[in-house]
Design a protein around this motif. Structure first.
Motif, PDB file in Angstrom:
ATOM      1  N   SER A  10      28.051  41.473  34.820  1.00  0.00           N
ATOM      2  CA  SER A  10      27.518  42.405  33.812  1.00  0.00           C
ATOM      3  C   SER A  10      26.213  42.963  34.752  1.00  0.00           C
ATOM      4  N   LYS A  15      26.591  42.820  39.040  1.00  0.00           N
ATOM      5  CA  LYS A  15      26.791  44.253  38.261  1.00  0.00           C
ATOM      6  C   LYS A  15      27.183  45.293  40.126  1.00  0.00           C
ATOM      7  N   VAL A  18      30.587  45.015  42.144  1.00  0.00           N
ATOM      8  CA  VAL A  18      31.324  45.387  40.546  1.00  0.00           C
ATOM      9  C   VAL A  18      31.715  46.629  40.999  1.00  0.00           C
ATOM     10  N   ASN A  29      36.189  40.966  35.719  1.00  0.00           N
ATOM     11  CA  ASN A  29      35.214  40.367  35.627  1.00  0.00           C
ATOM     12  C   ASN A  29      34.859  38.756  34.136  1.00  0.00           C
ATOM     13  N   SER A  31      32.265  37.368  32.653  1.00  0.00           N
ATOM     14  CA  SER A  31      30.774  37.033  31.919  1.00  0.00           C
ATOM     15  C   SER A  31      30.753  36.643  30.719  1.00  0.00           C
ATOM     16  N   PRO A  34      29.848  41.952  28.165  1.00  0.00           N
ATOM     17  CA  PRO A  34      31.102  43.292  28.741  1.00  0.00           C
ATOM     18  C   PRO A  34      29.907  44.061  29.807  1.00  0.00           C
ATOM     19  N   PRO A  35      30.313  44.538  30.668  1.00  0.00           N
ATOM     20  CA  PRO A  35      29.351  44.672  31.746  1.00  0.00           C
ATOM     21  C   PRO A  35      29.686  46.313  31.332  1.00  0.00           C
ATOM     22  N   LEU A  42      39.763  47.790  36.301  1.00  0.00           N
ATOM     23  CA  LEU A  42      37.695  46.699  35.830  1.00  0.00           C
ATOM     24  C   LEU A  42      38.856  45.782  35.009  1.00  0.00           C
ATOM     25  N   THR A  43      38.632  44.752  35.095  1.00  0.00           N
ATOM     26  CA  THR A  43      39.226  44.420  33.967  1.00  0.00           C
ATOM     27  C   THR A  43      38.406  43.163  33.488  1.00  0.00           C
ATOM     28  N   HIS A  44      37.977  43.051  31.844  1.00  0.00           N
ATOM     29  CA  HIS A  44      36.498  42.194  31.368  1.00  0.00           C
ATOM     30  C   HIS A  44      37.642  40.904  30.505  1.00  0.00           C
ATOM     31  N   TYR A  45      36.857  39.636  30.923  1.00  0.00           N
ATOM     32  CA  TYR A  45      37.228  38.879  30.072  1.00  0.00           C
ATOM     33  C   TYR A  45      35.781  37.818  29.613  1.00  0.00           C
ATOM     34  N   ASP A  46      35.497  38.149  28.184  1.00  0.00           N
ATOM     35  CA  ASP A  46      34.431  37.198  27.756  1.00  0.00           C
ATOM     36  C   ASP A  46      34.773  35.654  28.220  1.00  0.00           C
TER      37      ASP A  46
END
Length: 227
Positions: A10, A15, A18, A29, A31, A34-35, A42-46
């Protein structure tokens, strides 16, 4: 289309990696924040790499571990907890991610792991004892795992010099400091995160199929030359 996990994607170099890989890969991602980017690939996981469980994933072709630290103090002001903290974020976090996704990487397409070191592991610099110690551990991990995982998974690292990111903002906080850092490098420049991301993209690609166990020094000449 391959799947790349970026831990810490992110901000900063992560970043840029990505953003550079989104058009050609599925990027996951992980992190704490969030980016800013939004993209169908793109898939984000906290998650905090040191305290949270990593998500279960079915398919992984490459893993990039970006978290790091710049904890610059004289030894007398460095506590054992400072050393532990730097070692945890730089080494143990990487080990945790690799162990988690190793089964998926072994089944990946031309799988690759990319970690990050620093020029301070090769170039003795005052006040770098903690970060240089932990990043030297990263380099040892790259060599050992590169041998252990051959020929299936390639493992490499990039060791950048000062890079214009939020992490290095204290080193670049005014024009005088920028001028001094620029002058110290034989190429009379320091790095931007997009440069590092381009090298990362190469090392993750099939074009780098013959590279493993290597530490790529993006040093603008500061380690390589004495001028």
């Amino acid at each position: 289309m391959g799947t790349i996990i970026v831990i810490g994607g992110s901000k900063g170099i992560g970043k840029s990696i990505v953003n550079m890989m989104l058009e050609s890969h599925r990027v996951i991602n992980i992190s704490r924040t969030p980016p800013e980017s939004r993209h169908s690939n793109l898939t984000h996981y906290d998650g905090d790499i040191l305290t949270d469980e990593l998500p279960d994933l079915d398919s992984v072709d490459s893993l990039v571990y970006c978290p790091g630290s710049i904890n610059l103090k004289p030894l007398a002001r460095l506590s054992l907890d400072d050393f532990r903290s730097d070692f945890e974020i730089n080494v143990l976090g990487a080990v945790k991610a690799i162990q988690k996704y190793l089964p998926q990487l072994k089944k990946g397409v031309n799988p690759s792991i990319l970690l990050f070191s620093t020029v301070a592991s090769k170039l003795g610099m005052p006040f770098h004892a903690s970060v240089a110690t932990s990043k030297s551990g990263v380099e040892g991990l790259v060599k050992s795992l590169g041998a252990e995982f051959a020929p299936t998974i390639r493992v490499n690292a990039i060791a950048p010099t000062v890079t214009n990111t939020q992490l290095a903002s204290k080193l670049l906080r005014n024009e005088k400091m920028i001028a001094n850092i620029t002058e110290r490098h034989p190429l009379k420049k320091f790095l931007n995160p997009e440069e590092v991301a381009s090298t990362a993209a190469f090392l993750l690609s099939d074009k780098a199929a013959s590279f493993s166990g290597q530490i790529f020094e993006m040093d603008c000449g500061i380690v390589s030359f004495k001028i």
